[in-house]
Design a protein around this motif. Structure first.
Motif, PDB file in Angstrom:
ATOM      1  N   ALA A   1       1.037  -1.208  -0.120  1.00 30.76           N
ATOM      2  CA  ALA A   1       0.111   0.061   0.086  1.00 30.76           C
ATOM      3  C   ALA A   1       0.952   1.137   0.085  1.00 30.76           C
ATOM      4  O   ALA A   1       0.601   2.200  -0.735  1.00 30.76           O
ATOM      5  CB  ALA A   1      -0.976  -0.024   1.343  1.00 30.76           C
ATOM      6  N   SER A   2       1.997   1.198   0.633  1.00 24.80           N
ATOM      7  CA  SER A   2       2.626   2.342   0.620  1.00 24.80           C
ATOM      8  C   SER A   2       3.411   2.588  -0.423  1.00 24.80           C
ATOM      9  O   SER A   2       3.846   3.694  -0.754  1.00 24.80           O
ATOM     10  CB  SER A   2       3.942   2.257   1.852  1.00 24.80           C
ATOM     11  N   SER A   3       3.392   1.827  -1.576  1.00 24.36           N
ATOM     12  CA  SER A   3       3.922   2.029  -2.818  1.00 24.36           C
ATOM     13  C   SER A   3       3.175   3.174  -3.569  1.00 24.36           C
ATOM     14  O   SER A   3       3.645   3.683  -4.410  1.00 24.36           O
ATOM     15  CB  SER A   3       4.042   0.842  -3.845  1.00 24.36           C
ATOM     16  N   VAL A   4       1.971   3.525  -3.097  1.00 24.36           N
ATOM     17  CA  VAL A   4       1.075   4.578  -3.569  1.00 24.36           C
ATOM     18  C   VAL A   4       0.581   5.650  -2.335  1.00 24.36           C
ATOM     19  O   VAL A   4      -0.187   6.397  -2.878  1.00 24.36           O
ATOM     20  CB  VAL A   4      -0.177   4.031  -4.302  1.00 24.36           C
ATOM     21  N   ASP A   5       1.212   5.507  -1.267  1.00 22.77           N
ATOM     22  CA  ASP A   5       0.759   6.515  -0.305  1.00 22.77           C
ATOM     23  C   ASP A   5       1.925   6.932   0.659  1.00 22.77           C
ATOM     24  O   ASP A   5       2.551   5.865   1.324  1.00 22.77           O
ATOM     25  CB  ASP A   5      -0.241   5.705   0.673  1.00 22.77           C
ATOM     26  N   LEU A   6       2.530   8.173   0.532  1.00 19.55           N
ATOM     27  CA  LEU A   6       3.515   8.492   1.117  1.00 19.55           C
ATOM     28  C   LEU A   6       3.431   8.447   2.705  1.00 19.55           C
ATOM     29  O   LEU A   6       4.453   8.328   3.349  1.00 19.55           O
ATOM     30  CB  LEU A   6       3.802  10.046   0.843  1.00 19.55           C
ATOM     31  N   ASP A   7       2.171   8.862   3.308  1.00 18.00           N
ATOM     32  CA  ASP A   7       2.021   8.680   4.832  1.00 18.00           C
ATOM     33  C   ASP A   7       2.433   7.459   5.303  1.00 18.00           C
ATOM     34  O   ASP A   7       3.083   7.059   6.446  1.00 18.00           O
ATOM     35  CB  ASP A   7       0.684   9.248   5.277  1.00 18.00           C
TER      36      ASP A   7
ATOM     37  N   ARG B   1       3.970   5.006   3.821  1.00 17.93           N
ATOM     38  CA  ARG B   1       5.520   4.848   3.752  1.00 17.93           C
ATOM     39  C   ARG B   1       6.082   5.354   4.832  1.00 17.93           C
ATOM     40  O   ARG B   1       7.099   4.813   5.316  1.00 17.93           O
ATOM     41  CB  ARG B   1       6.034   5.232   2.450  1.00 17.93           C
ATOM     42  N   ASP B   2       5.855   6.599   5.336  1.00 13.96           N
ATOM     43  CA  ASP B   2       6.728   7.236   6.237  1.00 13.96           C
ATOM     44  C   ASP B   2       6.601   6.395   7.552  1.00 13.96           C
ATOM     45  O   ASP B   2       7.433   6.192   8.279  1.00 13.96           O
ATOM     46  CB  ASP B   2       6.173   8.621   6.604  1.00 13.96           C
ATOM     47  N   TYR B   3       5.273   6.088   8.058  1.00 15.67           N
ATOM     48  CA  TYR B   3       4.902   5.374   8.993  1.00 15.67           C
ATOM     49  C   TYR B   3       5.602   3.838   9.057  1.00 15.67           C
ATOM     50  O   TYR B   3       6.118   3.539  10.064  1.00 15.67           O
ATOM     51  CB  TYR B   3       3.533   5.273   9.167  1.00 15.67           C
ATOM     52  N   THR B   4       5.775   3.299   8.007  1.00 12.89           N
ATOM     53  CA  THR B   4       6.195   2.223   8.010  1.00 12.89           C
ATOM     54  C   THR B   4       7.689   2.178   8.073  1.00 12.89           C
ATOM     55  O   THR B   4       8.133   1.059   8.797  1.00 12.89           O
ATOM     56  CB  THR B   4       6.111   1.374   6.527  1.00 12.89           C
TER      57      THR B   4
ATOM     58  N   LYS C   1      -4.390   0.433  14.427  1.00  8.86           N
ATOM     59  CA  LYS C   1      -4.864   1.601  15.288  1.00  8.86           C
ATOM     60  C   LYS C   1      -3.715   2.723  15.128  1.00  8.86           C
ATOM     61  O   LYS C   1      -4.128   3.873  14.962  1.00  8.86           O
ATOM     62  CB  LYS C   1      -4.674   0.900  16.668  1.00  8.86           C
ATOM     63  N   ALA C   2      -2.605   2.553  15.193  1.00 10.45           N
ATOM     64  CA  ALA C   2      -1.399   3.502  15.172  1.00 10.45           C
ATOM     65  C   ALA C   2      -1.476   4.279  13.892  1.00 10.45           C
ATOM     66  O   ALA C   2      -1.712   5.564  14.146  1.00 10.45           O
ATOM     67  CB  ALA C   2       0.014   3.167  15.551  1.00 10.45           C
ATOM     68  N   PHE C   3      -1.534   3.582  12.740  1.00  6.17           N
ATOM     69  CA  PHE C   3      -1.357   4.371  11.743  1.00  6.17           C
ATOM     70  C   PHE C   3      -2.826   5.033  11.230  1.00  6.17           C
ATOM     71  O   PHE C   3      -3.144   5.884  10.776  1.00  6.17           O
ATOM     72  CB  PHE C   3      -1.388   3.577  10.333  1.00  6.17           C
ATOM     73  N   GLY C   4      -3.969   4.272  11.840  1.00  3.82           N
ATOM     74  CA  GLY C   4      -5.448   5.075  11.629  1.00  3.82           C
ATOM     75  C   GLY C   4      -5.454   6.417  12.225  1.00  3.82           C
ATOM     76  O   GLY C   4      -6.627   7.161  11.746  1.00  3.82           O
ATOM     77  N   ARG C   5      -4.769   6.481  13.310  1.00  8.55           N
ATOM     78  CA  ARG C   5      -4.883   7.719  14.178  1.00  8.55           C
ATOM     79  C   ARG C   5      -4.207   8.879  13.291  1.00  8.55           C
ATOM     80  O   ARG C   5      -4.434  10.029  13.534  1.00  8.55           O
ATOM     81  CB  ARG C   5      -4.226   7.773  15.511  1.00  8.55           C
ATOM     82  N   LYS C   6      -3.339   8.470  12.318  1.00 13.12           N
ATOM     83  CA  LYS C   6      -2.606   9.332  11.548  1.00 13.12           C
ATOM     84  C   LYS C   6      -2.833   9.640  10.356  1.00 13.12           C
ATOM     85  O   LYS C   6      -2.542  10.489   9.400  1.00 13.12           O
ATOM     86  CB  LYS C   6      -1.122   9.211  11.663  1.00 13.12           C
TER      87      LYS C   6
END
Length: 217
Positions: free
Chosen positions: A163-169, A171-174, A187-192
């Motif tokens: 999914a991060s191949s098309v989503d920078l946020d 990718r940064d979280y990962t 949960k943690a990514f959902g908050r951001k």
């Protein structure tokens, strides 16, 4: 559409993550990454190995039903189960194909392993059989491949990497802030995730609600 989905009570309550992409006609493709080369005991000891990327395809009606009920009934590891929550966002046709292209190394490693494994099983010559076994072991340690490792590259890592191949946020979280479990990461990514919506799939049991409420790791 792109859906990052978790089964809250999967994997003994730690959660199991899958990825779903839906094309312009409403047909879905779902991806689930699991260990294939190692036994559960070897996985828990931290041994890496070639993983299996199960891929399921659904018609538009099946995709709609899955998102309404959470019930997935496809062939493949963790593709027959009940899923609970999803983060979702729209994607372009180009991004849809970027995610499909990102699957290539997973599928290639899987096919390479299966080819070697078939030769190992069929070989009767003791010396050659040992050579194939060594090749399989070396393959499971090849860091150039997207190997399955239960603590550092499991189902959730694979879903987020795709999914991060098309989503920078994402990718940064990962890269910087991930948690230990699929439920914790969801949960943690959902908050951001300011560009993502959140939805439940079907009705959650009390146990599933408690897991998603309490999990923090």
């Amino acid at each position: 559409m792109l859906y990052y989905i978790v089964n809250a009570d999967g994997m003994k309550g730690l959660g199991h993550s899958i990825l779903l992409i839906v094309d312009g006609e409403g047909c879905g493709r779902v991806f689930s990454f699991n260990g294939m080369q190692r036994s559960l005991g070897e996985n828990l000891l931290g041994k890496s190995g070639v993983g299996k990327m199960s891929v399921g395809v659904m018609m538009a009606e099946e995709t709609t039903a899955f998102l309404q009920t959470g019930d997935l009934n496809l062939d493949g590891d963790q593709l027959t189960d009940n899923y609970d929550m999803a983060l979702y966002r729209p994607i372009t046709t180009e991004e849809f194909h970027v995610i499909l292209e990102r699957l290539t190394p997973y599928i290639a490693a899987q096919e390479q392993y299966l080819t070697l494994h078939e030769k190992w099983e069929a070989e009767e010559d003791t010396g050659k059989k040992a050579d194939y076994k060594q090749a399989l072991n070396q393959l499971g340690q090849d860091k150039s491949l997207p190997l399955y490792q239960i603590y550092t590259n499991n189902c959730d890592h694979a879903a987020r990497i795709l999914a991060s191949s098309v989503d920078l946020d994402l990718r940064d979280y990962t890269h910087h802030a991930w948690r230990l479990t699929p439920n914790g990461n969801f949960k943690a990514f959902g908050r951001k995730a300011k560009d993502w919506g959140v939805m439940t799939l079907g009705e959650q049991s009390l146990a599933e609600q408690i897991l998603m409420l309490l999990i923090i790791f």
